[in-house]
Design a protein around this motif. Structure first.
Motif, short mmCIF file in Angstrom:
data_model
loop_
_atom_site.label_atom_id
_atom_site.label_comp_id
_atom_site.label_asym_id
_atom_site.label_seq_id
_atom_site.Cartn_x
_atom_site.Cartn_y
_atom_site.Cartn_z
N MET A 187 -40.12 98.18 -37.23
CA MET A 187 -40.53 97.54 -38.48
C MET A 187 -39.63 96.34 -38.74
O MET A 187 -38.41 96.48 -38.88
CB MET A 187 -40.43 98.53 -39.64
CG MET A 187 -41.16 98.07 -40.87
SD MET A 187 -41.04 99.27 -42.23
CE MET A 187 -42.44 100.32 -41.91
N LEU A 188 -40.24 95.15 -38.78
CA LEU A 188 -39.47 93.93 -39.00
C LEU A 188 -39.89 93.27 -40.31
O LEU A 188 -40.93 93.61 -40.88
CB LEU A 188 -39.68 92.97 -37.81
CG LEU A 188 -39.25 93.50 -36.43
CD1 LEU A 188 -39.54 92.48 -35.33
CD2 LEU A 188 -37.76 93.88 -36.41
N ASN A 189 -39.10 92.32 -40.76
CA ASN A 189 -39.25 91.73 -42.08
C ASN A 189 -39.90 90.34 -42.00
O ASN A 189 -39.33 89.41 -41.42
CB ASN A 189 -37.86 91.63 -42.72
CG ASN A 189 -37.91 91.24 -44.18
OD1 ASN A 189 -38.84 90.57 -44.62
ND2 ASN A 189 -36.90 91.67 -44.94
N GLY A 190 -41.08 90.21 -42.60
CA GLY A 190 -41.82 88.94 -42.57
C GLY A 190 -41.34 87.96 -43.62
O GLY A 190 -41.80 86.82 -43.67
N SER A 191 -40.40 88.38 -44.46
CA SER A 191 -39.93 87.51 -45.54
C SER A 191 -38.69 86.72 -45.14
O SER A 191 -38.14 86.00 -45.96
CB SER A 191 -39.58 88.33 -46.79
OG SER A 191 -40.71 89.07 -47.17
N ILE A 192 -38.24 86.89 -43.91
CA ILE A 192 -37.08 86.11 -43.46
C ILE A 192 -37.50 85.19 -42.32
O ILE A 192 -38.48 85.46 -41.62
CB ILE A 192 -35.89 87.01 -43.06
CG1 ILE A 192 -36.29 88.04 -42.00
CG2 ILE A 192 -35.30 87.71 -44.28
CD1 ILE A 192 -35.14 88.92 -41.54
N ASP A 193 -36.75 84.14 -42.16
CA ASP A 193 -37.10 83.08 -41.24
C ASP A 193 -37.22 83.59 -39.80
O ASP A 193 -38.12 83.19 -39.07
CB ASP A 193 -36.02 81.99 -41.32
CG ASP A 193 -36.52 80.67 -40.78
OD1 ASP A 193 -37.69 80.33 -41.09
OD2 ASP A 193 -35.77 80.02 -40.04
N THR A 194 -36.28 84.47 -39.39
CA THR A 194 -36.25 84.96 -38.01
C THR A 194 -36.32 86.49 -38.01
O THR A 194 -35.29 87.15 -38.04
CB THR A 194 -34.95 84.49 -37.32
OG1 THR A 194 -34.83 83.07 -37.50
CG2 THR A 194 -34.97 84.78 -35.83
#
Ligand SMILES: *[C@@H]1O[C@H](CO)[C@@H](O)[C@H](O)[C@H]1NC(C)=O
Ligand SMILES: *[C@@H]1O[C@H](CO)[C@@H](O)[C@H](O)[C@H]1NC(C)=O
Ligand SMILES: *[C@@H]1O[C@H](CO)[C@@H](O)[C@H](O)[C@H]1NC(C)=O
Ligand SMILES: *[C@@H]1O[C@H](CO)[C@@H](O)[C@H](O)[C@H]1NC(C)=O
Ligand SMILES: *[C@@H]1O[C@H](CO)[C@@H](O)[C@H](O)[C@H]1NC(C)=O
Ligand SMILES: *[C@@H]1O[C@H](CO)[C@@H](O)[C@H](O)[C@H]1NC(C)=O
Length: 257
Positions: A187-194
């Motif tokens: 699960m990764l975060n779409g609200s950060i640039d990278t």
């Protein structure tokens, strides 16, 4: 002469006062030492109690043996000189239960991912395993020349690479990555640039353990929030895909929170 007797009495009075003052100071020091000793012991016992309570939620493990293996990793070691291998015996004492197709990794989505895995029994993060949940949020370290566990004044995460805490998380993450099989989810975060950062534990430790054909697919769940800045086309996710062991399938899903 009266004045001579007076002076002698005055001297005696002063001496008595001095003795009383000395006794008072000694008493104060003793009381302080006792209070401090009890507080310090209590703090140490609190750590052990919390460890045991959390451990005993998992059935079929010998928590005393796990505690002993845990302690031997960092006691009597310099606070910044605990190698990851020091935790090998601990990992061997508390093996993971079978989690094929159910391991969930995460990076920069700590709050959401644990709400998610708590709500269903399908996926487990490393913090849901015995070792991860027992030590989650705790601080501990040892000291060269001492057999004690300290729980305050330990190095912060950035302070040294080989602190007791950091080496533990690196070691248990490597073990969890090693353990992954079948379909693996991150699960990764779409609200950060990278969303996929090469310096994250996921990129630098866990993902490197994924081997084909034991691991079949890596499914990326990119959490999309109102303020999201990226999507599955982001370049960093291409790097992730390229970095996977050959033969492991890659899929990316944009999932609204
Ligand atoms: C994991 O999923 C694969 C298919 O991707 C399946 O063949 C396998 O039986 C599953 N393993 C377990 C333990 O559920
Ligand atoms: C993603 O990162 C942002 C900024 O750090 C944070 O506010 C947000 O809660 C994170 N999203 C998730 C799903 O954890
Ligand atoms: C630990 O202490 C011993 C002696 O007490 C000393 O020889 C050793 O160099 C110390 N190690 C570190 C890493 O400070
Ligand atoms: C494994 O992941 C692939 C790709 O996302 C999917 O098609 C398949 O159904 C999954 N299998 C299991 C057992 O979850
Ligand atoms: C994904 O984001 C890029 C900008 O980073 C944008 O150009 C593209 O249209 C987006 N794609 C989708 C399917 O939203
Ligand atoms: C996407 O990934 C690249 C390379 O990792 C990064 O430099 C870029 O800023 C990312 N985000 C967006 C919104 O394009």
């Amino acid at each position: 002469m009266e004045s001579g007797e007076d002076r002698r009495q005055e001297k005696r009075r002063k001496r008595r006062c001095l003795i009383l003052a000395v006794i008072a100071v000694i008493l104060l020091v003793v009381i302080l030492a006792i209070v401090l000793g009890v507080t310090l012991r209590k703090r140490k016992d609190d750590f052990n109690t919390k460890f045991m309570e959390r451990c005993q939620k998992f059935k079929g493990y010998n928590c005393q043996k796990i505690w002993d293996a845990f302690q031997q990793a960092y006691v009597n070691r310099d606070r910044c000189d605990v190698p990851t291998e020091a935790y090998d015996p601990l990992i061997a004492t508390a093996p993971f239960e079978s989690l094929c197709n159910r391991t969930m990794f995460w990076s920069k989505t700590k709050n959401v991912v644990h709400d998610f895995t708590r709500g269903n029994d399908c996926f487990k993060t490393v913090e849901d395993t015995l070792l991860g949940s027992v030590l989650n949020g705790l601080e501990w370290c040892g000291k060269n020349g001492s057999s004690e566990t300290f729980t305050t004044g330990c190095p912060k995460w950035e302070e040294c690479e080989k602190s007791a805490v950091r080496s533990f998380w690196n070691r248990v993450s490597a073990a969890f990555g090693d353990f992954a099989c079948g379909n693996v989810t991150v699960m990764l975060n779409g609200s950060i640039d990278t969303p996929f950062s090469p310096t994250s534990i996921f990129a630098s430790i866990e993902m490197k353990k994924f081997k084909s054909p034991k691991v079949k697919n890596l499914n990326v769940v990119l959490v999309i929030q109102k303020n999201s800045v990226t999507n599955c086309t982001n370049e960093s996710l291409k790097n992730l895909m390229m970095g996977l062991d050959k033969g492991i399938g890659y899929h990316c899903f944009e999932v609204p929170e």
